[in-house]
Scaffold this active site. Structure first.
Site, PDB file in Angstrom:
ATOM      1  N   ARG A 159      26.757   7.299  72.487  1.00 58.53           N
ATOM      2  CA  ARG A 159      26.438   8.125  71.318  1.00 58.53           C
ATOM      3  C   ARG A 159      25.367   7.511  70.430  1.00 58.53           C
ATOM      4  O   ARG A 159      24.379   8.155  70.073  1.00 58.53           O
ATOM      5  CB  ARG A 159      27.678   8.354  70.433  1.00 58.53           C
ATOM      6  CG  ARG A 159      28.602   9.447  70.892  1.00 58.53           C
ATOM      7  CD  ARG A 159      30.021   9.097  70.518  1.00 58.53           C
ATOM      8  NE  ARG A 159      30.421   8.001  71.371  1.00 58.53           N
ATOM      9  CZ  ARG A 159      30.974   8.174  72.578  1.00 58.53           C
ATOM     10  NH1 ARG A 159      31.293   9.375  72.970  1.00 58.53           N
ATOM     11  NH2 ARG A 159      31.244   7.155  73.362  1.00 58.53           N
ATOM     12  N   THR A 160      25.583   6.236  70.042  1.00 59.66           N
ATOM     13  CA  THR A 160      24.683   5.660  69.030  1.00 59.66           C
ATOM     14  C   THR A 160      23.273   5.495  69.590  1.00 59.66           C
ATOM     15  O   THR A 160      22.288   5.885  68.948  1.00 59.66           O
ATOM     16  CB  THR A 160      25.253   4.318  68.523  1.00 59.66           C
ATOM     17  OG1 THR A 160      26.602   4.544  68.109  1.00 59.66           O
ATOM     18  CG2 THR A 160      24.459   3.794  67.346  1.00 59.66           C
TER      19      THR A 160
ATOM     20  N   LYS B 231      17.402 -14.807  80.185  1.00 57.66           N
ATOM     21  CA  LYS B 231      16.837 -16.129  80.520  1.00 57.66           C
ATOM     22  C   LYS B 231      17.134 -17.125  79.405  1.00 57.66           C
ATOM     23  O   LYS B 231      16.597 -18.215  79.378  1.00 57.66           O
ATOM     24  CB  LYS B 231      15.328 -16.020  80.711  1.00 57.66           C
ATOM     25  CG  LYS B 231      14.904 -15.116  81.850  1.00 57.66           C
ATOM     26  CD  LYS B 231      13.383 -15.042  81.915  1.00 57.66           C
ATOM     27  CE  LYS B 231      12.906 -14.098  82.992  1.00 57.66           C
ATOM     28  NZ  LYS B 231      11.457 -13.841  82.893  1.00 57.66           N
TER      29      LYS B 231
ATOM     30  N   ARG C 294      22.128  -3.252  67.931  1.00 59.22           N
ATOM     31  CA  ARG C 294      23.586  -3.375  68.097  1.00 59.22           C
ATOM     32  C   ARG C 294      23.834  -4.727  68.765  1.00 59.22           C
ATOM     33  O   ARG C 294      23.115  -5.100  69.700  1.00 59.22           O
ATOM     34  CB  ARG C 294      24.126  -2.252  68.981  1.00 59.22           C
ATOM     35  CG  ARG C 294      25.538  -2.549  69.460  1.00 59.22           C
ATOM     36  CD  ARG C 294      26.198  -1.365  70.088  1.00 59.22           C
ATOM     37  NE  ARG C 294      26.523  -0.361  69.096  1.00 59.22           N
ATOM     38  CZ  ARG C 294      27.271   0.714  69.344  1.00 59.22           C
ATOM     39  NH1 ARG C 294      27.770   0.898  70.545  1.00 59.22           N
ATOM     40  NH2 ARG C 294      27.527   1.593  68.413  1.00 59.22           N
TER      41      ARG C 294
ATOM     42  N   HIS D  30      29.279  -0.710  60.734  1.00 59.53           N
ATOM     43  CA  HIS D  30      28.604   0.337  61.511  1.00 59.53           C
ATOM     44  C   HIS D  30      28.198   1.407  60.485  1.00 59.53           C
ATOM     45  O   HIS D  30      28.789   2.485  60.435  1.00 59.53           O
ATOM     46  CB  HIS D  30      29.564   0.891  62.564  1.00 59.53           C
ATOM     47  CG  HIS D  30      28.905   1.665  63.660  1.00 59.53           C
ATOM     48  ND1 HIS D  30      27.595   2.099  63.602  1.00 59.53           N
ATOM     49  CD2 HIS D  30      29.373   2.097  64.873  1.00 59.53           C
ATOM     50  CE1 HIS D  30      27.304   2.758  64.704  1.00 59.53           C
ATOM     51  NE2 HIS D  30      28.364   2.764  65.496  1.00 59.53           N
TER      52      HIS D  30
END
Ligand code: ASP
Length: 299
Positions: A54-55, A82, A104, A132
């Site tokens: 969704r986000t 890496k 995120r 959030h």
């Protein structure tokens, strides 16, 4: 200007985001996107270190609808694997001169760390168990669209509060808009720093809104040890439990849902009660409003 925590938005910006979300919701229901777009020629970068449907997709959709050029780094195939530090990844992306970076990350505070090395605004799309902010904004906008107000609503937020950045951001935002927020869940999933209002049944009793939270097993060291169906029976939103709420109750869930765990199928799919898909649609509108607010503020 960044959007890292919900409390960073002052009253004016908050009202503006909620107002503009309503506007973008209407615009998005039409076929044509606005031209010229408010973000024409701007670059939006998405940097998602955790899974998202969704986000991520709604930030991408929102940025495209506003006319921006959007890129999402496939972190699993990037130099992060890496061993590059978060700050060096930030400095690398900053050299490409983005206008907004959306991040995120599984660690609390990571968006603030990357914001320190970037010249453009940073939007927190969820950091660990911390915040959030755009989810709380889309939840508020969804409630406004359903009830026309937030003032005076009794909102039960139930489930895995301990691991929920959604609960934290909502517990800050919704009372600010005049709601009574009741937090409840299994005792082992209630954080120490949060006041519980009692059992899930007590929280749901008479509530105008019941927001269920996903059991976040990926953030738990030990399994809950619940037998199949046990969580739903004791703490989940079943049709029987929902009957204790106000007759006009609305049901919300930030997704992804664990059907049959925190929410029963027939509750999730009850078209009269569920706002779950409206939340997703509103997610695009709210993220358009946030991008619009921040995109012009690059150093
Ligand atoms: N999608 C929300 C989040 O990223 C809720 C969840 O994952 O349960 O926090």
């Amino acid at each position: 200007m960044n959007l890292l925590n919900i409390d960073q938005l002052d009253e004016d910006s908050l009202r503006r985001v909620l107002d503009r979300s309503r506007h973008w919701l209407d615009v998005n229901r039409q076929r044509e996107r606005p031209s010229p777009g408010p973000l024409d020629g701007r670059i939006v970068l998405n940097l998602f270190y955790e899974n998202s449907t969704r986000t991520l997709m709604s930030f991408e959709t929102a940025a495209h609808r506003l006319g921006a050029d959007v890129m999402s780094l496939p972190v699993a195939h990037s130099s992060v694997k890496k061993g590059e530090t978060l700050e060096d990844t930030g400095r690398t992306l900053n050299a490409m001169r983005p206008d907004v970076l959306v991040i995120r990350h599984p660690e609390n505070g990571a968006p603030a760390r990357i914001a320190d090395v970037l010249d453009c605004p940073v939007i927190n799309a969820g950091d660990g168990t911390n915040q959030h902010p755009t989810q709380a904004l889309l939840d508020a906008a969804t409630l406004m669209s359903r009830f026309g107000r937030i003032e005076g609503l009794k909102i039960a937020i139930c489930g895995d509060i301990k691991h929920s950045r959604v609960a934290r951001s909502n517990a800050e935002l919704l009372p600010r808009l005049g709601a009574e927020v009741r937090l409840a869940g299994p005792p082992s999933l209630m954080p120490d720093d949060v006041a519980t209002c009692g059992s899930v049944d007590e929280a749901v009793a008479g509530a105008d809104v019941v927001m269920m939270l996903r059991v976040q097993r990926e953030r738990m060291e030990d399994d809950l040890g619940d037998a199949p169906g046990e969580y739903l029976e004791r703490y989940g939103l079943t049709r029987e439990r929902l009957r204790k709420a106000a007759p006009h109750v609305a049901v919300m869930h930030p997704g992804p849902m664990n059907r049959g765990v925190e929410i029963a199928d027939d509750v999730a799919d009850n078209k009269d009660r569920s706002l779950i898909w409206l939340q997703v649609e509103m997610g695009v509108a709210v993220r358009m409003a946030c991008l619009e607010l921040l995109a012009g503020t690059r150093d």
